[in-house]
Design a protein around this motif. Structure first.
Motif, PDB file in Angstrom:
ATOM      1  N   GLN A  91       3.093  -5.854   2.663  1.00 35.97           N
ATOM      2  CA  GLN A  91       2.623  -5.178   3.777  1.00 35.97           C
ATOM      3  C   GLN A  91       3.430  -5.884   4.758  1.00 35.97           C
ATOM      4  OE1 GLN A  91       1.663  -2.102   2.655  1.00 35.97           O
ATOM      5  NE2 GLN A  91       0.262  -2.273   4.222  1.00 35.97           N
ATOM      6  N   ASN A 105      -0.094  18.794   6.387  1.00 31.86           N
ATOM      7  CA  ASN A 105      -0.752  17.702   6.443  1.00 31.86           C
ATOM      8  C   ASN A 105       0.156  16.482   6.965  1.00 31.86           C
ATOM      9  OD1 ASN A 105      -3.402  17.983   5.894  1.00 31.86           O
ATOM     10  ND2 ASN A 105      -3.351  17.672   3.802  1.00 31.86           N
ATOM     11  N   ALA A 106       1.548  16.831   6.389  1.00 26.56           N
ATOM     12  CA  ALA A 106       2.574  15.553   6.618  1.00 26.56           C
ATOM     13  C   ALA A 106       2.840  15.680   8.177  1.00 26.56           C
ATOM     14  CB  ALA A 106       3.983  16.003   5.984  1.00 26.56           C
ATOM     15  N   ARG A 140       3.844  21.050  -5.603  1.00 22.78           N
ATOM     16  CA  ARG A 140       4.906  20.225  -4.903  1.00 22.78           C
ATOM     17  C   ARG A 140       5.675  19.561  -5.913  1.00 22.78           C
ATOM     18  NH1 ARG A 140       3.045  19.609   0.212  1.00 22.78           N
ATOM     19  NH2 ARG A 140       5.242  18.284   0.565  1.00 22.78           N
ATOM     20  N   ALA A 144      -0.296  14.502  10.241  1.00 20.76           N
ATOM     21  CA  ALA A 144      -0.520  12.978  10.009  1.00 20.76           C
ATOM     22  C   ALA A 144       0.397  12.253  11.228  1.00 20.76           C
ATOM     23  CB  ALA A 144      -0.341  12.585   8.539  1.00 20.76           C
ATOM     24  N   ALA A 198      -9.909  11.716   6.911  1.00 21.01           N
ATOM     25  CA  ALA A 198      -9.079  11.672   5.909  1.00 21.01           C
ATOM     26  C   ALA A 198      -7.649  11.025   6.507  1.00 21.01           C
ATOM     27  CB  ALA A 198      -8.679  12.714   4.961  1.00 21.01           C
ATOM     28  N   ALA A 199      -7.168  11.549   7.586  1.00 20.71           N
ATOM     29  CA  ALA A 199      -5.810  11.094   8.240  1.00 20.71           C
ATOM     30  C   ALA A 199      -6.170   9.667   8.644  1.00 20.71           C
ATOM     31  CB  ALA A 199      -5.368  11.958   9.255  1.00 20.71           C
ATOM     32  N   TRP A 245       1.088   5.332   0.473  1.00 21.16           N
ATOM     33  CA  TRP A 245       0.625   6.368   1.003  1.00 21.16           C
ATOM     34  C   TRP A 245       1.367   7.774   1.066  1.00 21.16           C
ATOM     35  CZ3 TRP A 245       3.038   2.835   4.239  1.00 21.16           C
ATOM     36  CH2 TRP A 245       4.079   3.338   5.175  1.00 21.16           C
ATOM     37  N   ASP A 246       0.347   8.654   1.116  1.00 18.19           N
ATOM     38  CA  ASP A 246       0.864  10.067   0.623  1.00 18.19           C
ATOM     39  C   ASP A 246       0.482  10.850   1.921  1.00 18.19           C
ATOM     40  OD1 ASP A 246       1.513  12.671   0.011  1.00 18.19           O
ATOM     41  OD2 ASP A 246       0.266  12.698  -1.983  1.00 18.19           O
ATOM     42  N   PRO A 247       1.140  11.329   2.802  1.00 21.64           N
ATOM     43  CA  PRO A 247       0.915  11.963   4.109  1.00 21.64           C
ATOM     44  C   PRO A 247       0.390  13.563   3.610  1.00 21.64           C
ATOM     45  CG  PRO A 247       3.141  11.295   4.399  1.00 21.64           C
ATOM     46  CD  PRO A 247       2.738  10.913   2.909  1.00 21.64           C
ATOM     47  N   THR A 248       1.159  13.865   2.621  1.00 23.71           N
ATOM     48  CA  THR A 248       1.189  15.504   2.286  1.00 23.71           C
ATOM     49  C   THR A 248      -0.597  15.782   1.690  1.00 23.71           C
ATOM     50  OG1 THR A 248       1.636  15.247   0.112  1.00 23.71           O
ATOM     51  CG2 THR A 248       3.362  15.909   1.820  1.00 23.71           C
ATOM     52  N   ASN A 249      -1.087  14.484   1.231  1.00 27.08           N
ATOM     53  CA  ASN A 249      -2.402  14.820   0.535  1.00 27.08           C
ATOM     54  C   ASN A 249      -3.435  13.706   1.437  1.00 27.08           C
ATOM     55  OD1 ASN A 249      -2.197  16.652  -1.453  1.00 27.08           O
ATOM     56  ND2 ASN A 249      -0.722  14.995  -2.389  1.00 27.08           N
ATOM     57  N   LEU A 250      -2.832  13.015   2.490  1.00 30.57           N
ATOM     58  CA  LEU A 250      -3.669  12.110   3.283  1.00 30.57           C
ATOM     59  C   LEU A 250      -4.683  11.198   2.260  1.00 30.57           C
ATOM     60  CD1 LEU A 250      -5.154  14.963   5.971  1.00 30.57           C
ATOM     61  CD2 LEU A 250      -3.087  13.446   6.329  1.00 30.57           C
ATOM     62  N   MET A 289      -6.411   6.990   5.811  1.00 33.03           N
ATOM     63  CA  MET A 289      -5.009   6.799   5.293  1.00 33.03           C
ATOM     64  C   MET A 289      -4.225   5.843   6.217  1.00 33.03           C
ATOM     65  SD  MET A 289      -1.811   9.306   4.678  1.00 33.03           S
ATOM     66  CE  MET A 289      -1.526   9.514   6.316  1.00 33.03           C
ATOM     67  N   GLU A 331      -5.710   2.421   6.211  1.00 34.77           N
ATOM     68  CA  GLU A 331      -5.395   1.623   5.050  1.00 34.77           C
ATOM     69  C   GLU A 331      -3.962   1.130   5.106  1.00 34.77           C
ATOM     70  OE1 GLU A 331      -9.070   3.251   2.250  1.00 34.77           O
ATOM     71  OE2 GLU A 331      -7.136   3.953   2.105  1.00 34.77           O
ATOM     72  N   ARG A 359      10.564  -1.498   5.099  1.00 31.79           N
ATOM     73  CA  ARG A 359      11.154  -0.602   6.050  1.00 31.79           C
ATOM     74  C   ARG A 359      12.114  -1.490   7.223  1.00 31.79           C
ATOM     75  NH1 ARG A 359       6.475   1.138   8.365  1.00 31.79           N
ATOM     76  NH2 ARG A 359       5.574  -0.324   6.809  1.00 31.79           N
ATOM     77  N   THR A 394      -4.262   7.275   0.389  1.00 30.61           N
ATOM     78  CA  THR A 394      -3.409   6.029   0.014  1.00 30.61           C
ATOM     79  C   THR A 394      -3.932   5.395  -1.381  1.00 30.61           C
ATOM     80  OG1 THR A 394      -5.100   4.847   1.391  1.00 30.61           O
ATOM     81  CG2 THR A 394      -3.039   5.150   2.317  1.00 30.61           C
ATOM     82  N   VAL A 430       0.773  -1.216  -0.005  1.00 29.61           N
ATOM     83  CA  VAL A 430      -0.123   0.001  -0.026  1.00 29.61           C
ATOM     84  C   VAL A 430       0.873   1.348  -0.135  1.00 29.61           C
ATOM     85  CG1 VAL A 430      -1.694   1.310   1.212  1.00 29.61           C
ATOM     86  CG2 VAL A 430      -1.836  -1.317   1.030  1.00 29.61           C
TER      87      VAL A 430
END
Lengths: 507, 908
Positions: A171, B485-486, B657, B489, B517-518, A138-143, B521, B524, A200, A145, A136
Motif C-alpha cells: 500500500q 459501476n466502473a 463478466r 466509481a 459502497a463506492a 479493489w473491484d470497481p465493477t462490483n464496488l 471501496m 479502504e 503503480r 475491496t 488491498v
C-alpha cells in the motif's frame, strides 16, 4: 526520534532502491536516522544489501530473504536500548514489538506461536506487524475491496492484549485505514498502514513515527530528494553525469570547483553556481537567497502575521482552526470550532472580524497559501460571508513557499518542501506534538461524525499546539530567509549585484 | 443546423436519372438491377410569427419567422421546462437556445432593452454550451455571434477549451456565454472556485448534438453533468437544460438519463426541405479472374468490373466490388458534375484513400470528365489537425472545394454551407446515422440526392434488399448506462475531489447503497478519506479528473511523431505532424511497427513504438509504397463468471463478466489498387491486450449437440477450411456455432443501438474451460504477456476438467469495463437469433460456408473458417423452438451417448 515512547522507522521499497544510487540510500539513512528500516516489496537481496551497507548499525527488516526457520523477524524497542532483534524471553510490558513475516502464508504460524506463548510481545505497548508484499485489492465493477488474509490479521489482533497495527507493504506510504475485519461473527478494528511498495509506479521513501499506542505518523518523500538529485538543478541526467565524474555525495559536489561543474554537458555557468551553492546550503543548514527580490512587502515596519489553517481534509467542508502568530507582540491567536463542526460560518466569522478589525493594515504570510490556505479562505468567504470578501482582498497576502521554492528565489536546506522539514533543517525546535496534517484532519473528521460523543472529541490542546507550532515555524523560516546571505547568481560575474542589495533595507 | 435556412446559392435541381445514366460504365443505368431509386417527398415549412413568441426587442430585428418547433421550444423554456429538441439538420436548433440566452440576459437586466449592456459585470445570468467537437464549438461560436450582431445585442460569447489561448481568467470572470466540450468540463470542474461567478449565475446549460453521447462517452457525460450539478448547486446556480439532438428512438429517456431531470421533448419538425432521391446502389459482382495480377498493376486502379455480366436472380454472387472501391467512383462522378457532395467513409484511412481513388477514376475516364487536374476534393477527419480541418471546412463552404470525403465527423452540424448530394460508403450500421448523414444535403426548395453504396456484407445487403427496413422503422434508441459501476466509481473520486461528498449527495448524486459502497471501496483502497455522515475527501494522487477518459477506459495516450532521421524539408513536413494522440487499442491495431497509414495524402510507416515512458511515442516516417496494411487479431475469453442466466427452449443463456484477451498478432500488406494481399501474416510482436468486460453466452443442450454433431459429421472442406484441417472432430457442428456467433453479432445493430465493431465473439465446444472455476486460479492472473500461454492453460484445464462440458458461443463488449451491450443482447436474445437465422436461411450465396453477406465477418480472427450455414440454422431453430427435438431424433444415437473427446478449438 522525538518522543521516548515511539519508534522511528524508514521504509525503502525494494523496487525504488533499484532505481537510486547508493549515495541516496546513505543520505536518506543519515537524514532520518531511523531506529529501524524496512525494505518492502518483492524479495531482493541487492536492495537488502544496499540498505545494510548504508545503515550497518540499524536493523533492516527484509524477511523476504529468510529460509525455513527465519520466516519471521522479531524486533523490540526499548527507550534505553533502541531497536534490537528480540531474544526469546518475555519482554517488559512497555516494549514496542515489530514483527515481520516473510509472506501472508506465515500468518497462521505466527498466530499459533502467539496463541501458545511460544512467541511473546510486550502487552503494554503496541505491536507492529509488517507484511512486505500485501496490498488491498479493489473491484470497481462490483464496488468491493478485499484485504488478503484479513481473517488471520483479525485473529492475531484479537490474540494480543496490546494494540496491533499492520503495515501492508504494497500500500502507498501515506495509506492509513482502520479496517473492520470479520472475526467469528463479530468485527475487529485493525489499523492498516502502507509501506509504499506499490505497483503503480509512484513508490516513495517514507519516514514513520510509530507510537506505543499503535499510532503511525507517516511522511512520504520522493527518492529524488536524496543524494545528488536533492540539489536544485540536478535532475536524473545530471546526477548520472556527476557520478561518472566521480561525484557521489554532496560533499563531493562542494569540493568541485564551479568551473569544473560548468564543464559538464548540459550545465551552464549559472546552473553550476546554483548546484554548488545548494550543496553548501544543505551542508551548512544555512539558506541562501538567490535574487534581489524581497519575499514580502509591508505597509509599515511591523513584521508579517504568520497564518496557518486546519481543515477536515483536502476538499474542506470547514476550516476549523485558524492560527495567527504575531511576531511584533509574540502573541499567538487561535480560532477553533469546538461545538458546531458542520457549520463553518461562526469560526470563519470570528477569524475574519478579528483580522479586519485589528490588522487590516498588516501583511499576512503562509506556507503554500496560494495552493491551499488563501484559496479556501476566499472560497469560504464567498460562500458564507460574501460581505467580507473585499476587506479580505485588501489585506496584503504572501506565500513564502511560492516565493522561495516555486519562484526559485532561495535555496533551502530541507529535503522536502514541507514546512516542518524546512524549519527543522533551519534549526527550528519543534514543539513535538507528534501529529501530521493528515492526522489532525482525521481527528476532526471523527469529531464531525460524532460531535456529542465525548471520546470522539479531539485533544484540543494538542491540535492547537500543532497549528501554533506551524505558525512559529513559519516565522522561523521567514527570519532565516531574511537574515540569509544573498547571492544573485544570475548577476554574478558582472559585478553589478552589490548595489541591488539595498533591497534588504525593506525589512 | 446552426442558422435558419440561408437562401440557396443556386437552385440546381438534381436530375437523378440522367446522373445515373451518365455514369461511365455500361452496366450502370437507371434500369440496372443494381440500382434502385426511391423518392422521398418534400416537406413544407410550418412557421409561427416571431412576435407571438418573443418580445419586440427580439422579435423586431429577428429576420425570420420561427419554425413551429422553435416556437414550441421557446414557450416550454419560458415555462421553466428542460427541453430536448430533436429535429432535422438546419432546422434552427441553435437559435432556440440563442434566443433563450438573450431573453435571460434581458430579464436579468444585464442587457438594456435596447441591447446595450446595463452592467459591465454579469453576476446574474450565464449560460454554458457544450459541444461534442471543438470544430463544432468554433462553428457555433460564429453562429451565435452572428445572431447577436443581427439582433443588435451586446452579448459576450466565448470559447473556453483546450485550444483557448489568451486570458482564460477574463473569460471565466466576464463571459455571458461559455462554449466548451465535456472533456474540458471534466477537467475544469476541479478548480470550480475559479468559476464561482459563472456558476453562481448559471441559468442555462445547452447540450448540443446530445444524441452523440451514447455508449462509454454517454456514461461519462451523464456523470460529468451530475458533477456539474453539484458544483453549480454549491455556488447557488440553478440552471435549465436544453438539449438538441438528431432524431433518436428514445429522446425523452435518453435526455433524462443524461441530465437526471424531467425533460419536455419537441420533435414536430417545422422546417422545410425539398424532395430527396435515395439511390440504393449495389456494386456489381467482382469477377476475380479479371483481376489484374497484383504485383504488376498494383498501383493502378483498374475498373476490374468492366464487362462483368450482371447478376441474375438465383446466380451465386460470392463477392462484389467493395463499397470502398465503388463509392469513390460515384463521389467522383457527382463532384465532376459540379454537384456539391459529401462522401461518408468508415475510417480516417478511407477518407484519404477515397480521394486517391476518386482522382484515379477521373483520370481513367477522360471522355466523361475531361482532363481537369484541379484538386477540388479533400479528405476530412478528426485525425487532421485543427488548422487543416478548419481550412477545409472553409474552402468547402466558399465553393473552392466541391467534395469532401469525411468520417462521421461531418455527420454533426458543422456549418459547411449547403450541399446537394451525399454518398454513403456502405450502410452506416444505424438508421439514425443513415438519416443524419443524408440529411446533410438539401436546400429548402431544390431536389437533393443520397446514394447508399452497399457493401457486400450482411447489413448492407439486407438493407438494399429490404429498403422498407430503412424507411418504415423508427430510428434506434441511444444507450446511456449510468449503472456501470466502473465508470461511476471514477466519477465518485472526481466528485469528492471537487466538493467533499456527504449525506446530501445521497439520492441526488447517486442512489444510497451504491454511493456508500463506492465510498467504502475507495476509503479502504486509500483513495478517499472520511465518511459520508461527515465529509469524504479525495486523498489519492492529485487530479483524479485527468484519469477519466471519455472515449474508453484505457487512458494511456500515444503520441505520434516523425522519426528523428526524417528529412522534413524533403517531404514538406517542416512543421511536423498535425495529428491528435491515440489510445492504446488504436495504437496496437493501427500503429504497430510496420503499419502503413495514410495521412493527408501522404503514406507513413510506423518505424518504432516506444511504450517505456509515461506518454508512449509512435515514430513515423513518410514513405511511398503501393500497399497499405491491415491488422489481424486473435481473441480468447477467460475466467467468465455468470451473474444471471435463463433457459430458452433447453438452451441456457448467461450474462456475466470475464476477461477477454485480444491479440493483434500479425498484419497483412494489401495493394492499394484492389485490396489484394501482397504479404500476409507478418508478426507485430505486440503483447495481447486484456479487457475485463461484460459477456453474454449461450450453452447448447446436450441433445441438440449430440444430434447435430452426427448430422454434420461428414462435413469438412465445405466449411471453408483447408483439406488438411478437414478431419477435426465435430467440424461441421462447431462451424455452425461459429456461423451462428457471427450472424448474431452482425445482426445485433438491427435490433439494438450498438456498433458491431464494439462487439466480439467466440464459439467453442468447451465452454466450461472459459469459465472461472473455484478450484483454479483465474487464468488471466497467471499469464502475463502471452496469448499462447493462455491457450495452453485452457488446454491444460480441458484435460483436467472431468464430466460433461457444453458447447456454445460468447458475445462480449469490446471495451474494457463493458458498455452494457452484452446485457442488452442477453435481454433481447430471441429477437436477435431470429434475425440471424433469417439472414443465414435467406442468403442467396448458395455456399455451404456462406459469404460476406451472411456469415463472414471482417473482424474474424480465424479468417472466416470454419463456417457452416446449415448447422447454424439448425442450432438457431432449436433455440427459437421452431424445430422440436423430433427433428433431431433420427441423428441421435440409440444408447446414452457419452460423447467423443472434444477438441479444444475456439473460433472468434
Amino acid at each position: 526520534m522525538a518522543a521516548d515512547d515511539s519508534v522511528g522507522m524508514v521504509t525503502l521499497p525494494a523496487t525504488t532502491l533499484e532505481r537510486v544510487p547508493q549515495s541516496a540510500v546513505s543520505d536518506v539513512i543519515q537524514y532520518f536516522a531511523p531506529d529501524i528500516v524496512t525494505v518492502p516489496g518483492p524479495r531482493n537481496a541487492r536492495a537488502h544489501a544496499a540498505v545494510r551497507d548504508a545503515a550497518p548499525a540499524t536493523p533492516v527488516v527484509h524477511p523476504q530473504l529468510g529460509q525455513d526457520a527465519d520466516r519471521v523477524q522479531h524486533y523490540r524497542y526499548a527507550a534505553d536500548a533502541g531497536v534490537h532483534e528480540a531474544p526469546n524471553v518475555a519482554p517488559p510490558a512497555e516494549t514496542i514489538d515489530i514483527v515481520a513475516v516473510q509472506s501472508r502464508d506465515v500468518l497462521p504460524q505466527l498466530h499459533s506461536e502467539l496463541t501458545t506463548g511460544e512467541r511473546q510481545t510486550g502487552s503494554g505497548a503496541a505491536t507492529f506487524l509488517v507484511i512486505p508484499s500485501v496490498s488491498v485489492e479493489w473491484d470497481p465493477t462490483n464496488l468491493t475491496t478485499t484485504l488478503p488474509s484479513g481473517e488471520e490479521l483479525a485473529a492475531i489482533s484479537v490474540t494480543l492484549p496490546e494494540p496491533v497495527t499492520v503495515f501492508a507493504g504494497g500500500q502507498p506510504a501515506d495509506y492509513h485505514h482502520e479496517w473492520e475485519l470479520p472475526y467469528k461473527h463479530t468485527t475487529v478494528r485493525v489499523p492498516i498502514a502502507g509501506l509504499g511498495a506499490t505497483e503503480r509506479g509512484d513508490s516513495q521513501f517514507a519516514q514513520y513515527t510509530c507510537t506505543s499506542q499503535g499510532d503511525v505518523a507517516a511522511q512520504a518523500v520522493s527518492p529524488s530528494q536524496f543524494g545528488l538529485r536533492a540539489l536544485n538543478g540536478v535532475g536524473r541526467a545530471t546526477a548520472k553525469r556527476l557520478q561518472k565524474r566521480g561525484c557521489r555525495t554532496m560533499d563531493d559536489v562542494r569540493n568541485l570547483a564551479v568551473t569544473e561543474l560548468a564543464q559538464l554537458p548540459g550545465i551552464g555557468r549559472s546552473t553550476a553556481e546554483k548546484i554548488h551553492a545548494h550543496a553548501d546550503v544543505v551542508e551548512s543548514g544555512d539558506p541562501l537567497v538567490l535574487t534581489n527580490k524581497t519575499p514580502v512587502k509591508t505597509r509599515d515596519d511591523r513584521p508579517p502575521l504568520c497564518l496557518d489553517i486546519e481543515t477536515d481534509g483536502l476538499s474542506p467542508t470547514i476550516i476549523w482552526q485558524f492560527g495567527v502568530y504575531d511576531p511584533a507582540t509574540d502573541q499567538y491567536q487561535a480560532f477553533v470550532e469546538k461545538r458546531h463542526p458542520k457549520n463553518p460560518k461562526p469560526v470563519l466569522e470570528a477569524f475574519i472580524t478579528w483580522l479586519v478589525a485589528n490588522h487590516s493594515d498588516r501583511t499576512v504570510i503562509t506556507w503554500n497559501g496560494y495552493g491551499f490556505d488563501y484559496l479556501y479562505i476566499t472560497e469560504f468567504l464567498e460562500q458564507y460571508l460574501p460581505e467580507y470578501t473585499t476587506a479580505w482582498d485588501d489585506i496584503w497576502t504572501y506565500d513564502l513557499y511560492k516565493w522561495a521554492v516555486r519562484d526559485g528565489n532561495a535555496l533551502l536546506p530541507g529535503r522536502t518542501n514541507k514546512l516542518d522539514h524546512v524549519a527543522r533543517a533551519l534549526g527550528y525546535e519543534s514543539a513535538g506534538t507528534g501529529l501530521t496534517g493528515a492526522q489532525t484532519a482525521a481527528a476532526y473528521q471523527e469529531f464531525m461524525r460524532n460531535p456529542d460523543r465525548p471520546h470522539s472529541e479531539p485533544e484540543w490542546d494538542r491540535h492547537e499546539a500543532y497549528c501554533e507550532d506551524d505558525c512559529r515555524a513559519l516565522w522561523h523560516v521567514y527570519e532565516a530567509i531574511t537574515d540569509a546571505p544573498r547571492r544573485d547568481t544570475t548577476d554574478s560575474g558582472s559585478g553589478g549585484a552589490a548595489g541591488q542589495q539595498a533591497g534588504l533595507t525593506d525589512f | 443546423m446552426s442558422e435558419n435556412p440561408t437562401p440557396p446559392d443556386t437552385n440546381v435541381d438534381i436530375d437523378t436519372d440522367s446522373i445515373i445514366d451518365s455514369f461511365p460504365r455500361p452496366d450502370v443505368s437507371r434500369n440496372s438491377d443494381y440500382i434502385e431509386t426511391i423518392e422521398l417527398p418534400a416537406r413544407a415549412a410550418k412557421t409561427v410569427s416571431t412576435s407571438d413568441v418573443l418580445r419586440p426587442t427580439l422579435a423586431d430585428p429577428y429576420p425570420f419567422d420561427l419554425f413551429s418547433h422553435q416556437a414550441e421550444a421557446l414557450t416550454a423554456l419560458k415555462a421553466g421546462d428542460n427541453v430536448a429538441v430533436t429535429t432535422s439538420t438546419s432546422s434552427g436548433k441553435t437559435h432556440i437556445y440563442g434566443l433563450q440566452i438573450a431573453r435571460n440576459l434581458l430579464d436579468a437586466g444585464v442587457l438594456n432593452p435596447d441591447g446595450t449592456r446595463a452592467t459591465e459585470q454579469n453576476e446574474t445570468s450565464t449560460t454554458l454550451c457544450v459541444y461534442p467537437m471543438k470544430a463544432l464549438t468554433k462553428d457555433q461560436h460564429e453562429s451565435l455571434t452572428t445572431l447577436y450582431d443581427d439582433l443588435g445585442l451586446d452579448i459576450r460569447v466565448q470559447i473556453y477549451d483546450g485550444d483557448t489561448t489568451g486570458n482564460r481568467r477574463e473569460i471565466r470572470e466576464r463571459a455571458d456565454v461559455i462554449l466548451t466540450n465535456f472533456a474540458g468540463l471534466n477537467i475544469y470542474l476541479e478548480h470550480h472556485d475559479k468559476w464561482s461567478r459563472f456558476y453562481s449565475a448559471l441559468d442555462l446549460v445547452a447540450i448540443d448534438e446530445s444524441h452523440t453521447y451514447t455508449g462509454i462517452e454517454g456514461m461519462h457525460v451523464a456523470w460529468i453533468l451530475r458533477r456539474l450539478k453539484r458544483v453549480v448547486d454549491y455556488w447557488g446556480g440553478d440552471p435549465q437544460y436544453v438539449l438538441t439532438s438528431a432524431t433518436i428512438g428514445n429522446p425523452k429517456s435518453h435526455s433524462e438519463e443524461l441530465i437526471d431531470e424531467p425533460v419536455t421533448v419537441i420533435d414536430d419538425d417545422g422546417s422545410p426541405h425539398g424532395p430527396r432521391d435515395v439511390v440504393l446502389w449495389n456494386p456489381p459482382p467482382r469477377d476475380r479472374t479479371n483481376d489484374p495480377t497484383p504485383g504488376e498493376a498494383s498501383f493502378d486502379i483498374e475498373d476490374d468490373i468492366e464487362g462483368a455480366s450482371p447478376d441474375t436472380d438465383g446466380e451465386r454472387i460470392s463477392e462484389r466490388v467493395p463499397a470502398s472501391v465503388e463509392a469513390p467512383k460515384v463521389f467522383d462522378h457527382l463532384t465532376s458534375n459540379d454537384i456539391r457532395t459529401l462522401l461518408f467513409c468508415d475510417s480516417r484511412k478511407l477518407t484519404e484513400l477515397s480521394i486517391q481513388r476518386a482522382d484515379e477514376h477521373r483520370r481513367n475516364n477522360p471522355r466523361a470528365y475531361g482532363r481537369t487536374t484541379t484538386t477540388d476534393r479533400e479528405a476530412y477527419n478528426a485525425g487532421l489537425g485543427r488548422t487543416t480541418r478548419h481550412s477545409r471546412e472553409h474552402r468547402f463552404k466558399t465553393g473552392l472545394l466541391t467534395g469532401l470525403a469525411t468520417t462521421s465527423a461531418l455527420e454533426l452540424g458543422i456549418d459547411i454551407g449547403s450541399l446537394d448530394a451525399t454518398v454513403l460508403m456502405g450502410y452506416p450500421g444505424q438508421r439514425q446515422s443513415f438519416w443524419q448523414r443524408i440529411g446533410r444535403a438539401g436546400r429548402e426548395a431544390s431536389r437533393s440526392l443520397a446514394v447508399l453504396v452497399g457493401d457486400h456484407r450482411t447489413l448492407d445487403q439486407y438493407v438494399i434488399d429490404h429498403p422498407e427496413y430503412l424507411l418504415e422503422n423508427d430510428v434506434e434508441d441511444a444507450v446511456v448506462d449510468t449503472s456501470n459501476n466502473a465508470v461511476f466509481a471514477m466519477h465518485v473520486l472526481a466528485a469528492s475531489d471537487e466538493i467533499a461528498l456527504d449525506e446530501t449527495d445521497v439520492g441526488t448524486f447517486a442512489e444510497e447503497d451504491r454511493l456508500r459502497a463506492a465510498v467504502k471501496m475507495w476509503r479502504e483502497a486509500g483513495f478517499i478519506d472520511g465518511y459520508l455522515d461527515a465529509a469524504t475527501h479525495y486523498a489519492g494522487p492529485s487530479r483524479p479528473q485527468t484519469r477519466i477518459n471519455l472515449y474508453g477506459t484505457d487512458d494511456t495516450e500515444y503520441r505520434l511523431t516523425l522519426a528523428s532521421d526524417v528529412d522534413r524539408d524533403k517531404w514538406g513536413l517542416s512543421d511536423g505532424l498535425d495529428v491528435e494522440p491515440i489510445d492504446r487499442t488504436r495504437a496496437y491495431r493501427d500503429y504497430h511497427e510496420g503499419a502503413v497509414r495514410l495521412h493527408e495524402g501522404q503514406q507513413f510507416e510506423v518505424v518504432s513504438v516506444d511504450e517505456d515512458r509515461p506518454q508512449p511515442i509512435v515514430e513515423l516516417k513518410p514513405v511511398d509504397c503501393n500497399y497499405y496494411t491491415r491488422t489481424q487479431s486473435k481473441v480468447n475469453v477467460l475466467d467468465a463468471v455468470s451473474e444471471k442466466s435463463r433457459e430458452v427452449n433447453g438452451f441456457t443463456l448467461h450474462f456475466g463478466r470475464g476477461t477477454v484477451l485480444v491479440h493483434y498478432h500479425a498484419y497483412d500488406q494489401l495493394y492499394i489498387g484492389n485490396g489484394d494481399p501482397k504479404r500476409q501474416a507478418i508478426p507485430t510482436g505486440l503483447p495481447p491486450i486484456l479487457m475485463d468486460t461484460q459477456l453474454c453466452w449461450v450453452e447448447v443442450p446436450e441433445v441438440v449437440e449430440d444430434a447435430l454433431v452426427r448430422k454434420y459429421s461428414e462435413y469438412g472442406v465445405e466449411t471453408g477450411v483447408d483439406p488438411e484441417d478437414a478431419d477435426i472432430a465435430h467440424l461441421g457442428y462447431v462451424a455452425g456455432l461459429h456461423a451462428a456467433e457471427h450472424a448474431t453479432i452482425q445482426t445485433a445493430p438491427l435490433e439494438l443501438r450498438v456498433d458491431k465493431n464494439d462487439l466480439g465473439g467466440l464459439a467453442t465446444l468447451v465452454m466450461d474451460t472459459h469459465y472461472s472455476h473455484p478450484e483454479y486460479d483465474d487464468i488471466a492472473d497467471s499469464i502475463s504477456d502471452s496469448f499462447e500461454a493462455a491457450t495452453h492453460a485452457l488446454q491444460q484445464r480441458t484435460h483436467e476438467l472431468t464430466g460433461r462440458t457444453s458447447s456454445g458461443w460468447f458475445i462480449y463488449d469490446g471495451i474494457d469495463g463493458g458498455l452494457g451491450f452484452a446485457h442488452a443482447i442477453y435481454d433481447n436474445f430471441e429477437a436477435l437469433a431470429e434475425r440471424a437465422r433469417d439472414q443465414l436461411r435467406d442468403c442467396r450465396c448458395g455456399q455451404p460456408n456462406g459469404c460476406p453477406a451472411c456469415t463472414f465477418d471482417e473482424n474474424c480472427g480465424n479468417d472466416n473458417m470454419p463456417l457452416l450455414r446449415a448447422s447454424a440454422i439448425d442450432v438457431l431453430d432449436q433455440l427459437l423452438g421452431e424445430d422440436n427435438h423430433d427433428a433431431l431424433r433420427e441423428y441421435l444415437p440409440d444408447e446414452d451417448y457419452g460423447g467423443d473427446r472434444r477438441p479444444v478449438v475456439f473460433y472468434s
